[in-house]
Design a protein around this motif. Structure first.
Motif, PDB file in Angstrom:
ATOM      1  N   GLY A   1       8.624  -2.720  -0.799  1.00  0.00           N
ATOM      2  CA  GLY A   1       8.617  -3.280   0.551  1.00  0.00           C
ATOM      3  C   GLY A   1       7.826  -4.559   0.660  1.00  0.00           C
ATOM      4  N   THR A   2       7.764  -5.083   1.875  1.00  0.00           N
ATOM      5  CA  THR A   2       7.025  -6.312   2.141  1.00  0.00           C
ATOM      6  C   THR A   2       5.533  -6.076   1.968  1.00  0.00           C
ATOM      7  N   LEU A   3       4.868  -7.007   1.290  1.00  0.00           N
ATOM      8  CA  LEU A   3       3.426  -6.901   1.069  1.00  0.00           C
ATOM      9  C   LEU A   3       2.709  -7.523   2.259  1.00  0.00           C
ATOM     10  N   HIS A   4       2.763  -6.817   3.384  1.00  0.00           N
ATOM     11  CA  HIS A   4       2.261  -7.342   4.647  1.00  0.00           C
ATOM     12  C   HIS A   4       0.767  -7.054   4.812  1.00  0.00           C
ATOM     13  N   PRO A   5       0.142  -7.638   5.824  1.00  0.00           N
ATOM     14  CA  PRO A   5      -1.310  -7.473   6.001  1.00  0.00           C
ATOM     15  C   PRO A   5      -1.765  -6.040   6.234  1.00  0.00           C
ATOM     16  N   LYS A   6      -0.875  -5.142   6.633  1.00  0.00           N
ATOM     17  CA  LYS A   6      -1.275  -3.755   6.870  1.00  0.00           C
ATOM     18  C   LYS A   6      -1.616  -3.011   5.581  1.00  0.00           C
ATOM     19  N   LEU A   7      -1.182  -3.525   4.429  1.00  0.00           N
ATOM     20  CA  LEU A   7      -1.384  -2.812   3.167  1.00  0.00           C
ATOM     21  C   LEU A   7      -2.851  -2.808   2.733  1.00  0.00           C
ATOM     22  N   ASP A   8      -3.260  -1.691   2.151  1.00  0.00           N
ATOM     23  CA  ASP A   8      -4.610  -1.527   1.629  1.00  0.00           C
ATOM     24  C   ASP A   8      -4.610  -1.855   0.139  1.00  0.00           C
ATOM     25  N   VAL A   9      -5.010  -3.073  -0.209  1.00  0.00           N
ATOM     26  CA  VAL A   9      -4.958  -3.547  -1.593  1.00  0.00           C
ATOM     27  C   VAL A   9      -5.824  -2.704  -2.521  1.00  0.00           C
ATOM     28  N   MET A  10      -7.004  -2.292  -2.067  1.00  0.00           N
ATOM     29  CA  MET A  10      -7.913  -1.552  -2.934  1.00  0.00           C
ATOM     30  C   MET A  10      -7.340  -0.195  -3.334  1.00  0.00           C
TER      31      MET A  10
END
Length: 375
Positions: free
Chosen positions: A201-210
């Motif tokens: 999916g889209t790597l949008h700002p809601k994603l938790d990178v850590m």
């Protein structure tokens, strides 16, 4: 019934939003309606499902915030003209486009509201972001208030919009996102030799990178496959380099069926997100595909569909106060759990196809038959 659907994005670029628009347009056509879609000139080929749908294109650039006002005006103006000429019902995709339609005299239309626009970082991160957000909220509010009926992707989205602009909840209809059954049928699973955890999916700002980083560090996980592009891709690249994570594979966008083949051949699929009102009100398309492909899930709490998947045993839902990667570890180390979740996911997905969602939208149009308005 004649229906004119107005959308301001490029329908030749697959995404959760554009797939929803093309699915509804094609689905309404399959239900016997005469459908015209008003969109900007596409950069590529339109989906084959739109082959029997009339397409009215407008010269307008896409892909930037600065182009939005002019593009929205041109799309709304063309859609209004098409609807008048055909004596058709008008359907706007997205509340901001509906707001511009309202400004030029449109009303009593169906609004398919994918999300709330004004809280988006897309506007907050622009110069004079606060002022811009106020303007977007005003436009968006007009679009919502002047709609005859408002379709939202979740009950939480309906509640948010109702409370934000003081609109009675009976004017809302919830039709979540879905998946294309033909896409699932054509999948050829690309299995991994080890344990693969995948995201699509889209790597949008809601994603938790850590969470991606922590999962990639688990000795029980051989690969974390991240398929997609967006605002957080650079953050993931930096994390992969800084933490020396060979197990973190950043595929970017993949052509054709390649992405679904990888997902279908994975041990587990994930959706780690930061908590926010928009996150809770969302209807992540990826979750419907994960389920249809029979892939067990570990996902963040919030969206309505997360609760549905948890209730039937297809997903482990992680509260935002708890460790996401530890939940991943628990699932991937239990073969029996994976098998049970996989079977539950396939069963849950049976009624979530875009065909079924389009029938729900067609039923809304049936309410209008013989009436001049929805009000």
């Amino acid at each position: 019934m004649r229906i004119v659907v107005a959308h301001g994005g490029d329908l030749s670029t697959p995404s959760g939003g554009t797939n929803r628009v093309s699915a509804f347009a094609a689905g309404l056509r399959d239900e016997g309606h005469d459908v015209t879609v008003v969109v900007p000139d596409p950069e590529g080929e339109l989906p084959k499902r739109l082959g029997d749908v009339r397409i009215s294109t407008v010269q307008a650039s896409t892909g930037s915030v600065t182009s939005q006002p002019r593009r929205a005006y041109k799309i709304a103006r063309r859609a209004k003209r098409e609807a008048a000429e055909q004596d058709a019902v008008l359907q706007f995709e997205h509340s901001t486009l509906a707001g511009v339609g309202s400004l030029i005299g449109c009303s009593d239309y169906i609004l398919d509201m994918h999300d709330l626009a004004f809280p988006s970082p897309l506007y907050a991160e622009q110069p004079f972001g606060t002022v811009l957000q106020r303007a977007v909220r005003w436009i968006e509010g007009r679009g919502v208030r002047d709609a005859g009926r408002i379709v939202t992707v979740s009950s939480q989205m309906a509640t948010l919009a109702s409370e934000e602009w003081g609109i009675p909840e009976e004017r809302f209809e919830v039709i979540p996102n879905g998946y294309f059954q033909d896409t699932v049928k054509n999948v050829d699973p690309d299995y991994s030799n080890g344990t693969r955890v995948a995201f699509l999916g889209t790597l949008h700002p809601k994603l938790d990178v850590m969470s991606f980083v922590d999962i990639a560090r688990l000795p029980e996980v051989d690969e974390v496959a991240v398929i997609g592009d967006g605002a957080k891709r650079n953050r993931l690249k930096v994390a992969k380099r800084d933490h020396e994570l060979d197990s973190l594979s950043l595929y970017g966008r993949l052509p054709g069926m390649d992405a679904y083949d990888i997902i279908a051949g994975s041990t587990l699929a994930i959706n780690p997100q930061h908590e926010s009102p928009l996150q809770r009100a969302s209807s992540p398309v990826k979750l419907y595909y994960y389920a249809a492909l029979g892939v067990p899930m570990v996902i963040s709490e919030g969206p309505d569909v997360a609760d549905e998947l948890n209730d039937v045993g297809a997903a482990t839902v992680v509260p935002h106060s708890e460790s996401f990667h530890e939940s991943v570890r628990e699932v991937v180390t239990s073969e029996s759990t994976i098998e049970e979740m996989s079977a539950s996911a396939r069963t849950a997905a049976q009624g979530w196809t875009w065909t079924e969602r389009s029938k729900d939208l067609a039923a809304l149009y049936d309410e209008r038959t013989g009436h001049r308005s929805f009000n």
